[in-house]
Write an enzyme that holds these catalytic residues in place. Structure first.
Site, PDB file in Angstrom:
ATOM      1  N   ASN A  59    -117.237   3.512   4.693  1.00 39.85           N
ATOM      2  CA  ASN A  59    -117.700   3.691   6.066  1.00 39.85           C
ATOM      3  C   ASN A  59    -118.699   4.841   6.079  1.00 39.85           C
ATOM      4  O   ASN A  59    -118.980   5.461   5.035  1.00 39.85           O
ATOM      5  CB  ASN A  59    -116.530   3.929   7.026  1.00 39.85           C
ATOM      6  CG  ASN A  59    -115.695   5.150   6.685  1.00 39.85           C
ATOM      7  OD1 ASN A  59    -116.202   6.149   6.162  1.00 39.85           O
ATOM      8  ND2 ASN A  59    -114.408   5.087   6.971  1.00 39.85           N
ATOM      9  N   LYS A  88    -118.610   7.897   7.200  1.00 39.76           N
ATOM     10  CA  LYS A  88    -118.075   9.194   6.771  1.00 39.76           C
ATOM     11  C   LYS A  88    -117.877   9.234   5.267  1.00 39.76           C
ATOM     12  O   LYS A  88    -118.212  10.240   4.614  1.00 39.76           O
ATOM     13  CB  LYS A  88    -116.748   9.490   7.476  1.00 39.76           C
ATOM     14  CG  LYS A  88    -116.145  10.844   7.098  1.00 39.76           C
ATOM     15  CD  LYS A  88    -114.822  11.078   7.773  1.00 39.76           C
ATOM     16  CE  LYS A  88    -114.263  12.453   7.421  1.00 39.76           C
ATOM     17  NZ  LYS A  88    -114.112  12.680   5.956  1.00 39.76           N
ATOM     18  N   GLU A  89    -117.328   8.167   4.703  1.00 41.90           N
ATOM     19  CA  GLU A  89    -117.098   8.120   3.259  1.00 41.90           C
ATOM     20  C   GLU A  89    -118.410   8.164   2.484  1.00 41.90           C
ATOM     21  O   GLU A  89    -118.499   8.800   1.430  1.00 41.90           O
ATOM     22  CB  GLU A  89    -116.299   6.866   2.902  1.00 41.90           C
ATOM     23  CG  GLU A  89    -114.848   6.933   3.388  1.00 41.90           C
ATOM     24  CD  GLU A  89    -114.158   5.588   3.433  1.00 41.90           C
ATOM     25  OE1 GLU A  89    -112.921   5.570   3.549  1.00 41.90           O
ATOM     26  OE2 GLU A  89    -114.859   4.550   3.381  1.00 41.90           O
ATOM     27  N   ASP A 112    -109.962  -2.400   6.792  1.00 41.64           N
ATOM     28  CA  ASP A 112    -109.145  -3.368   6.044  1.00 41.64           C
ATOM     29  C   ASP A 112    -109.571  -4.798   6.364  1.00 41.64           C
ATOM     30  O   ASP A 112    -109.619  -5.662   5.484  1.00 41.64           O
ATOM     31  CB  ASP A 112    -107.664  -3.197   6.401  1.00 41.64           C
ATOM     32  CG  ASP A 112    -107.112  -1.845   5.960  1.00 41.64           C
ATOM     33  OD1 ASP A 112    -107.689  -1.245   5.042  1.00 41.64           O
ATOM     34  OD2 ASP A 112    -106.116  -1.405   6.558  1.00 41.64           O
TER      35      ASP A 112
END
Length: 454
Positions: free
Chosen positions: A179, A181-182, A249
């Site tokens: 995502n 942020k990751e 997920d």
């Protein structure tokens, strides 16, 4: 992981501290973490096998039972840590607090070897591999690289949902799905959710990842796919954002099912983006079902027909949102003005209208061998075309008694000159409402007129 939900009402503040007091009225459990990925996969009518670690405790038993009931094959190895459990306390539409129960530990060499043995065994007979890394030590460099190399030997694609900033452990995977942020954590700074920024960062990091596709999930901005040459931006499909729990997920699960089914990366990402738009409109950790995704792909398609099992899951989500459920039933063999007026008035009584539809055999027993005129599929399609109808579920019995015992609507509606005490299944509804039929309209009369014309 195991996700636990406690639902209740807040009516006062605690005298002990300035915190709300929740009177808990309901609790529910659902598979979390990689279990939620597996749950999404089987909800899309694909088979799934799950490998992981659990504790030797009560919550492990709860999780295994949930997985089995959802048709998920699993091999969960026990270790000396508790089963990771996340408990959310919810009042109305608001999550008040989340409590995490977990302990961290390195995995023993013995457990690593057992994991590798099971991974190698199942990869041979699987179509695709998903590594769902939640940063809980199981997805170490050693385990990830072993899995990816085993998949490569068997010519199987690997999708990774990353967590750590050390992405070298994922080298050789087919797809990685961070995502925003990751992606920023890996790059080393907070990133603006802008197409140009994402493209610039992706171009810089892609040559060092050793993957085929980078798929970045971007919340309200949708999704971006990069294949090392071209960027593909998919705007968000969300109509209402209710709860973002587990959206990542759902993306990973949908990508895996689509790629395993022969879709290319752009087609798979399009489906995954639509699935994410559906799941954020649900309360809590919930999967996306095949019929929901099909409906979205076909743009509010011709059918709202669902199975009883699917309906019960849908109802659970609707009740979490405090929606009022209205139920009525009938044969609806030849839809006429009387039916439409009746259903319109029934919908006004609540938020969601469910139709219990007699099967062909049921209609035949009730109306005679010449009926129904239209098959159950045709009758369901016509009902689905009515805006006021939300879901149609078929029942085989002569009456909807068994169906109502499972659905338990807020309002049960019947048409005609019934008395309330004569209505079948009324004990399962909070309220029973009798609506008058429109005079002069009936399926039987229409059939008689048609016979007269011939």
């Amino acid at each position: 992981m195991l996700d636990k939900y406690l639902y209740g009402q807040v009516e006062r503040i605690s005298p002990e501290a300035p915190v709300p007091v929740v009177l808990v009225s309901k609790e529910s459990y659902t598979p979390g973490g990689a279990g939620n990925v597996a749950n999404n996969i089987v909800s899309l009518k694909a088979n799934c096998r799950l490998i992981g670690l659990i504790g030797n405790d009560e919550n492990a038993g709860v999780l295994k039972k949930l997985l089995s009931s959802n048709g998920i094959e699993y091999n969960l190895l026990e270790w000396d840590m508790p089963t990771i459990t996340k408990t959310r306390v919810v009042s109305g539409n608001q999550q008040l607090i989340r409590l995490d129960f977990e302990k961290s530990s390195e995995i023993s060499e013995n457990l690593k070897e057992k994991l590798k043995e099971q991974i190698a065994k199942w990869i041979e007979t699987s179509s695709i591999v998903v590594i769902s890394d939640y940063g809980k030590n199981i997805c170490s460099y050693e385990i990830c690289q072993f899995t990816i190399k085993q998949a490569s030997k068997s010519k199987k694609s690997v999708i990774v949902d990353p967590k750590k900033t050390d992405w070298q452990r994922y080298r050789g995977a087919t797809v990685i799905t961070p995502n925003l942020k990751e992606l920023g954590d890996f790059y080393g700074r907070r990133l603006e959710n802008d197409d140009k920024v994402i493209e610039s960062v992706a171009k810089k990091i892609y040559p060092h990842l050793g993957i085929s596709y980078l798929v970045v999930t971007r919340s309200e901005k949708g999704m971006t796919v990069y294949d090392g040459k071209e960027f593909y931006h998919f705007p968000t499909e969300a109509k209402e954002v209710y709860d973002v729990s587990g959206a990542g997920d759902t993306v990973v699960a949908t990508l895996s099912v689509a790629l395993a089914s022969g879709f290319d990366i752009k087609e798979a990402a399009l489906l995954a983006n639509k699935a994410a738009g559906i799941v954020v409109g649900k309360a809590g950790t919930s999967p996306v079902y095949y019929h929901e995704l099909l409906k979205e792909v076909e743009n509010e398609s011709f059918t709202k027909l669902v199975s009883l099992d699917e309906l019960l899951v849908i109802l659970d989500d609707l009740r979490k949102k405090n929606k009022k459920i209205v139920f009525t039933n009938g044969c609806f063999d030849i839809i006429h003005r009387g039916h439409v007026t009746y259903l319109r008035e029934a919908k006004k009584l609540g938020d969601v209208l469910i139709i219990g539809l007699n099967s062909d055999e049921s209609v035949k027993r009730l109306k005679g061998n010449a009926r129904p005129i239209n098959s159950v599929e045709d009758r369901a399609n016509v009902l689905s075309a009515l805006e006021v109808v939300d879901y149609v579920v078929v029942f085989e019995e002569d009456t909807p008694y068994e169906l109502l015992s499972k659905v338990r609507p807020d309002i049960l509606v019947k048409g005609g000159d019934y008395k309330e005490e004569e209505v079948v299944g009324r004990e399962f509804a909070h309220q029973t409402v009798i609506l008058p039929f429109v005079a002069g309209y009936s399926t039987t009369n229409i059939i008689k007129k048609m016979g007269g014309l011939s």
